[in-house]
Design a protein around this motif. Sequence first.
Motif, mmCIF file in Angstrom:
data_model
loop_
_atom_site.group_PDB
_atom_site.id
_atom_site.type_symbol
_atom_site.label_atom_id
_atom_site.label_comp_id
_atom_site.label_asym_id
_atom_site.label_seq_id
_atom_site.Cartn_x
_atom_site.Cartn_y
_atom_site.Cartn_z
ATOM 1 N N LEU A 47 0.826 -1.216 0.000
ATOM 2 C CA LEU A 47 0.000 0.000 0.000
ATOM 3 C C LEU A 47 0.859 1.265 0.000
ATOM 4 O O LEU A 47 0.641 2.178 -0.778
ATOM 5 N N LYS A 83 -9.281 3.831 12.882
ATOM 6 C CA LYS A 83 -10.276 2.776 12.668
ATOM 7 C C LYS A 83 -11.631 3.414 12.355
ATOM 8 O O LYS A 83 -12.370 2.951 11.486
ATOM 9 N N ASN A 141 -11.710 4.713 8.844
ATOM 10 C CA ASN A 141 -11.776 3.565 7.940
ATOM 11 C C ASN A 141 -13.189 2.978 7.919
ATOM 12 O O ASN A 141 -13.730 2.676 6.863
ATOM 13 N N ASP A 142 -13.784 2.848 9.107
ATOM 14 C CA ASP A 142 -15.119 2.243 9.195
ATOM 15 C C ASP A 142 -16.170 3.152 8.585
ATOM 16 O O ASP A 142 -17.089 2.695 7.919
ATOM 17 N N GLY A 171 -14.926 4.341 4.599
ATOM 18 C CA GLY A 171 -14.593 3.273 3.653
ATOM 19 C C GLY A 171 -13.095 3.041 3.543
ATOM 20 O O GLY A 171 -12.283 3.918 3.849
ATOM 21 N N HIS A 172 -12.781 1.846 3.055
ATOM 22 C CA HIS A 172 -11.374 1.426 3.032
ATOM 23 C C HIS A 172 -10.540 2.211 2.033
ATOM 24 O O HIS A 172 -9.366 2.447 2.261
ATOM 25 N N ALA A 173 -11.162 2.626 0.923
ATOM 26 C CA ALA A 173 -10.393 3.372 -0.083
ATOM 27 C C ALA A 173 -9.877 4.665 0.540
ATOM 28 O O ALA A 173 -8.708 5.034 0.363
ATOM 29 N N THR A 174 -10.727 5.315 1.303
ATOM 30 C CA THR A 174 -10.307 6.551 1.961
ATOM 31 C C THR A 174 -9.272 6.247 3.037
ATOM 32 O O THR A 174 -8.273 6.960 3.172
ATOM 33 N N GLY A 175 -9.511 5.166 3.772
ATOM 34 C CA GLY A 175 -8.546 4.752 4.798
ATOM 35 C C GLY A 175 -7.179 4.509 4.175
ATOM 36 O O GLY A 175 -6.158 4.972 4.684
ATOM 37 N N ASP A 176 -7.180 3.800 3.046
ATOM 38 C CA ASP A 176 -5.917 3.512 2.353
ATOM 39 C C ASP A 176 -5.242 4.804 1.907
ATOM 40 O O ASP A 176 -4.036 4.964 2.028
ATOM 41 N N GLY A 228 -1.492 -2.219 9.830
ATOM 42 C CA GLY A 228 -2.651 -1.372 10.115
ATOM 43 C C GLY A 228 -2.300 0.092 10.048
ATOM 44 O O GLY A 228 -1.749 0.562 9.050
ATOM 45 N N ASP A 229 -2.570 0.810 11.123
ATOM 46 C CA ASP A 229 -2.247 2.241 11.131
ATOM 47 C C ASP A 229 -1.018 2.494 11.982
ATOM 48 O O ASP A 229 -0.845 3.576 12.523
#
Length: 719
Positions: A269, A307, A310-311, A314-319, A344-345
């Motif tokens: 990533l 977290k 991310n929750d 969404g995961h795309a934004t988290g990534d 993780g983070d």
Amino acid sequence: MTHRVLLIENDVATAVAILGVLTQAWDESFEVEWVRRCSEGLARLDGIVAIVVDLDQPDNRGLDTFDTLFHAAPRIPILVLIDPQDEKTGKLAVHRGAQDYLLKAHLERLLLPKALRSMIERAAYSEALFEEKERARVTLNSIGDAVVSTDASCHITYLNSTAEDLIGWTQKEAVGHPVEDVLHFIDAETRAAVHNPMTQTILEDKAIALVPNCMLVRRDGTEVSIEDSVAPIHDRRGEVTGAVMVFHDVSAARAKTLRMSHLAQHDSLTDLPNRALLHDRLNEAITLSQRHQRKLAVLFVDLDRFKHINDSLGHATGDGLLRSVARRLSTCVRSSDTVGRHGGDEFVVLLWDMRHSQDAVVTASKILEVLREPHYVNNHNLHVTGSVGIATYPDDGTDAETLMKRADLAMYNAKEAGRDSYRFFESEMNARASDRQSLEEDLHFALKRRELVLYYQPKMNLATGAIIGAEALLRWRHPQRGLLLPGQFIPIAEDCGLIVSIGRWVLHEACRQMRTWQIAGQPPLSVAINISAVELRVPEFASNVRATLAEMGLAPRCLELELTETGLMDDLRAMTEPRSFACVLTELKEIGVLLALDDFGTGYSSLSHLKRFPIDTLKIDHSFVRDLKGNGDSTGIVIGLIGMGRCLRMRVVAEGVETMEQLEILTQHGCPEGQGYFFSRPVPAEEFGRLLERDAAGTHLFDQISLEEILLSRRLDAA
Ligand code: C2E
Ligand code: MG
Ligand code: MG
């Protein structure tokens, strides 16, 4: 097998003699075609395997005759016949390509057939050799490997076409050059020249492989990774007559291997070193620090509230956020330092070669600062902070494992201390961590073993002195440690996720107790329970509240949920759109339960935010109530908060009322409700039941009449 021989002989007598010699009755080896002139012979070459020609021809004389024939049939062996006095011509003919010459005087029975036979055999042999060589040439030029050969003195004798392409020399140019002129090798890593292996193979007379990681420097200076082997060439007696080297371009394969090993060692990533590589680098750094007596620091960086982002987004934004964080972290360190993703983070920064532990502070502060800047990801302006834990070598540990663990622990402490900060590892953290660990283990069984209980603290109507509700406060009857307060275990439960099942139990138990009191005929009160932000994020939270109320047969208005201001505002700070919590709150409002904002005044409350949430009650934090004195700062704040609640049409409850004086000031400024030790500590359910009975009988927890009298006399005094 019969050989067809062409005889070109002008002199009839000689011709007859030759025919006689070649066509014996007992020997059918030869079938002779006799012509008298060369020009006739040229027309009859088909199927002929040997030519016997008398150079003394009428149409073409001597060597000219031979040249004409040789030109017409270069691959048919030619035997020339000459007069004994003209041996010189015979030698010249051989020099020009004739197989042999024979004096006409020697045309006896055996000599001519023997000469012819050996001539034909030789021609067949050389034809076969030619074919074989040709086959080898074509093969060598069509394989993908480069082939170079030298003679025993290491001069180039051959390059195939792949070698020509790869090296940049043609065979014609290269042949005869010392091999060192043509082939240059270097070590890919050290870039030092590598000795030409052909010289070595000849000297040692054995096959050898090229050194690994070898590069060929081409004629134009570009480089290619190559791989392969060299072997000596021997003659029939076993003497070394040269060497052959076979190699091929492995640049693509090597690049692929490099890429694979990069992938295995980096996080896909962020492209930062992964946990495995971090570990290697840390070990390497420890060894170097040991040798040079230097310090090094391990910084464990964890994002706060990742977290949640991310929750909710969404995961795309988290990534995207993780990538942005990775880029920023890399700007905080020198190129010799390492930034890696631990998972993780969590990120880890290795700072090499420090003089003082405090050098790490500079980097840690820089990291916190760059993280705080908004991250623009997928059309969201994301606000995050980080918590950093620092462990240094050799003070906090001398091996990678210990350093990582301790930096992690220190990070944990930074988080506990309120996030967005850094902490150095301290030895007490170890003891605290193991203590915490054992509490966490016990907490897993606490529910099943029925060790959790709810205490209840009354909420008072300050105007009448009556109990108007209860706040349920969790207690843990720990078998060894005694009665534990929420502060000692709720944060652990939040971290490990147990809070969700604990919260469900609290909701269920508080509702059940409330229903019991109602059935016992107590006046309709409301019970408040505390909800942590973690619980609110569980998607089925609201539906669970609805189901529990229904199961207990409790009116929704009898249940109040206390949410901390920090929990809600965290959500606001993390996102441009505070969708998630606002949605849950609206859903809860639709059910009909009451919502209270707990610890009000301690967070980042702003009026505009407050208006967004459907809040019924503000609970003024006890830190303000505690400091209530005359016209101190807190008094001003409390007056302000009471006014604010009134404006927003919210109920206001003062928490932590401990003294008469605090109560006086609150009542004086019209605070409608209060809660605190002054009235009652949180008590077990049966005891709270007794308080309710007494309250119903008119014995209030504080004497409201005497309070009014005191207030009145104060007012009179003042007047
Ligand atoms: P809170 O919701 O603000 O609860 C009030 C805290 O103040 C309680 O502490 C209570 O015992 C204490 N308190 C009440 N009156 C006075 C007073 O006059 N003086 C002083 N100094 N303190 C007073 P407790 O029970 O230790 O709870 C601490 C916090 O733990 C609560 O703060 C609440 O945020 C959390 N908590 C308690 N029970 C639960 C629960 O079931 N679930 C969750 N998620 N959190 C809970
Ligand atoms: Mg509370
Ligand atoms: Mg509170």
